[in-house]
Design an enzyme around this catalytic site. Structure first.
Site, PDB file in Angstrom:
ATOM      1  N   LYS A 248      14.507   2.622   2.558  1.00  0.00           N
ATOM      2  CA  LYS A 248      13.894   3.091   3.556  1.00  0.00           C
ATOM      3  C   LYS A 248      14.524   4.484   4.416  1.00  0.00           C
ATOM      4  CE  LYS A 248      10.313  -0.061   3.994  1.00  0.00           C
ATOM      5  NZ  LYS A 248      10.833  -1.170   3.626  1.00  0.00           N
TER       6      LYS A 248
HETATM    7  C1  PLP Z   1      10.069  -1.884   2.576  1.00  0.00           C
HETATM    8  C2  PLP Z   1      10.574  -2.782   1.555  1.00  0.00           C
HETATM    9  C3  PLP Z   1      10.002  -3.183   0.126  1.00  0.00           C
HETATM   10  C4  PLP Z   1       8.336  -2.671  -0.003  1.00  0.00           C
HETATM   11  O1  PLP Z   1       8.422  -1.268  -0.062  1.00  0.00           O
HETATM   12  P1  PLP Z   1       7.039  -0.491  -0.021  1.00  0.00           P
HETATM   13  O2  PLP Z   1       7.242   0.679  -0.281  1.00  0.00           O
HETATM   14  O3  PLP Z   1       6.169  -1.186   1.226  1.00  0.00           O
HETATM   15  O4  PLP Z   1       6.224  -1.317  -1.141  1.00  0.00           O
HETATM   16  C5  PLP Z   1      10.582  -3.744  -0.625  1.00  0.00           C
HETATM   17  N1  PLP Z   1      11.955  -4.133  -0.698  1.00  0.00           N
HETATM   18  C6  PLP Z   1      12.690  -3.876   0.587  1.00  0.00           C
HETATM   19  C7  PLP Z   1      13.866  -4.462   0.790  1.00  0.00           C
HETATM   20  C8  PLP Z   1      11.877  -3.165   1.704  1.00  0.00           C
HETATM   21  O5  PLP Z   1      12.680  -2.810   2.762  1.00  0.00           O
END
Ligand code: PLP
Length: 431
Positions: free
Chosen positions: A107
């Site tokens: 993210k």
């Molecule tokens: C947010 C997150 C996900 C899920 O991603 P999405 O885009 O919401 O499907 C998977 N793994 C980790 C470590 C995350 O932080």
């Protein structure tokens, strides 16, 4: 580029509006009106380009009409001051490591990009924008760190009390400045509902400018396409068909991959790797989408009962279950299966997965054929889930990266709030 709402009941908007507003007025999600394709030749030479160079080319396809090239290049290069390498785990399975950014999760890419793009749009204005972000763990830290100190922006991070790991929590509760952490008595879906309700509340929106930094925001989710192109470029087994497995919760990450495919990226199929929150898994199997309350798992960033980006997938495929289930295969894993996978892969190969990446890895191990190469998205560093991972592989086997250790030293500051919307609204209005 114009952006339309998935509900299609309001007029199209420009990029700046889509980004500063987050959600469309009819509560739909914004979609770019066109998806520009690359020429096939682009992929013949892509391995000669760096991750930053590739990402800039992709960014121009999305945002080139709206942001001048030099500025866009700066935004892309500043965002990606870290790499997303493809690392061999076993045979024809590779890890796309997305945890080399400041908060050690994928993210960071979208969070940093969105902060810079919003900063660009607000330059020279005296508008104060309030960013609301609901987090099950990693979003809050990536967004908070991406926006820390950006003038004209205040960030409110809403997280479910007691349901994020201590390391995750300190990454967004210790920052201060323009970041406020709100500890909600509820689960992640309550946090998401509060944020969505705030965007729909006429009084709030009249009194303050609100936007979302969840993956519903186009400036957060589209840049996630960058690293799919990088995965293709760095794939060491180019003679095989590429399968990409995405550990999924709200499905922003996977949706970005689908956009990359639409832009011409040669991907045979995607895998939606889920924990026991199996809503999309069930949809792929039956054609029925039945959201339900999320259940808590050891891959907590994927504990989502009504994935917000699912409507984007429906829109992208004109609601065709057949087309969707051709491009995406779904798998779902229990906590025990996640533990078993993490432990076995560590013992056999020395590669330490995190609980989310373990779902992605396992789906490839089980369903990849010999003429295919599989890359799973390793969405976070295992040390973000030290307690869980140490229970599985033993104490002392999870090295703590320096970046994380630094966060642990800060002092937690958060405000406890009820999950009832009226309290949240009153809080915002009194700020
Ligand atoms: C947010 C997150 C996900 C899920 O991603 P999405 O885009 O919401 O499907 C998977 N793994 C980790 C470590 C995350 O932080």
């Amino acid at each position: 580029m114009k952006y339309y709402s998935t509900k299609k009941t309001v007029p199209e908007v420009d990029l700046k509006t889509a980004v500063t507003q987050g959600l469309a007025d009819d509560n739909g999600l914004f979609m770019p009106k066109h998806i520009e394709k690359f020429e096939p030749e682009f992929f013949d030479n892509i391995q000669n380009l760096s991750f930053q160079e590739i990402s800039f080319e992709v960014a121009k396809k999305f945002f080139g009409e709206d942001i001048e090239n030099e500025t866009l290049k700066t935004i892309v290069y500043d965002t990606l001051n870290f790499d997303c390498p493809v690392v061999s785990v076993k045979d024809n399975i590779y890890s796309l490591e997305l945890f080399h950014g400041p908060t050690l999760a994928f993210k960071d890419v979208g969070g940093r990009f969105m902060a810079r793009m919003l900063g660009h749009f607000l330059k020279g204005s005296d508008q104060l924008v309030n960013v609301l972000v609901a987090t099950s763990g990693d979003t809050g830290s990536a967004v908070a760190n991406g926006f820390l100190g950006v003038p004209g922006i205040h960030v409110y991070v809403l997280y479910p009390k007691g349901k994020v790991s201590p390391i995750q929590e300190c990454q967004f509760t210790t920052l201060g400045q323009n970041i406020t952490a709100l500890e909600i008595d509820g689960v992640f879906d309550d946090c998401q509902r509060l944020v969505k309700s705030a965007f729909l509340d006429a009084e709030l929106n009249q009194k303050m400018t609100l936007t979302s930094a969840n993956s519903i925001n186009v400036a957060r989710f589209l840049p996630q396409a960058f690293y799919y192109f990088n995965a293709f470029a760095r794939n060491p087994q180019k003679d095989k068909k590429l399968v990409i497995s995405v550990p999924s919760g709200n499905f922003g990450n996977l949706t970005a991959g689908l956009f990359a495919k639409r832009m011409g990226l040669p991907v045979e199929r995607f895998i939606a790797a889920n924990n026991s929150n199996d809503i999309v898994f069930n949809y792929l199997k039956t054609g029925q989408y039945n959201p339900k309350a999320s259940v808590q798992t050891i891959a907590n960033a994927m504990d989502v009962g009504d994935p917000s980006n699912f409507v984007r997938i429906l829109d992208l495929y004109n609601n065709s279950h057949e087309a969707i289930s051709t491009d995406i295969k779904g798998y779902t894993y229990s906590d025990d299966q996640i533990r078993e996978t993490l432990k076995r892969v560590y013992n056999e190969t020395g590669y330490l997965l995190d609980p989310h990446g373990a779902c992605g890895y396992r789906s490839l191990e089980e369903y990849l054929s010999d003429d295919e190469v599989g890359i799973f998205l390793e969405t976070a560093h295992p040390a973000k889930f030290t307690e869980t991972v140490e229970e599985i592989v033993g104490k002392g086997n999870v090295p703590l990266p320096e970046k994380l250790a630094a966060f642990m030293k800060g002092k937690k500051q958060s405000i406890n709030l009820d999950k009832d919307f009226e309290y949240f609204k009153a809080f915002l209005l009194n700020e």
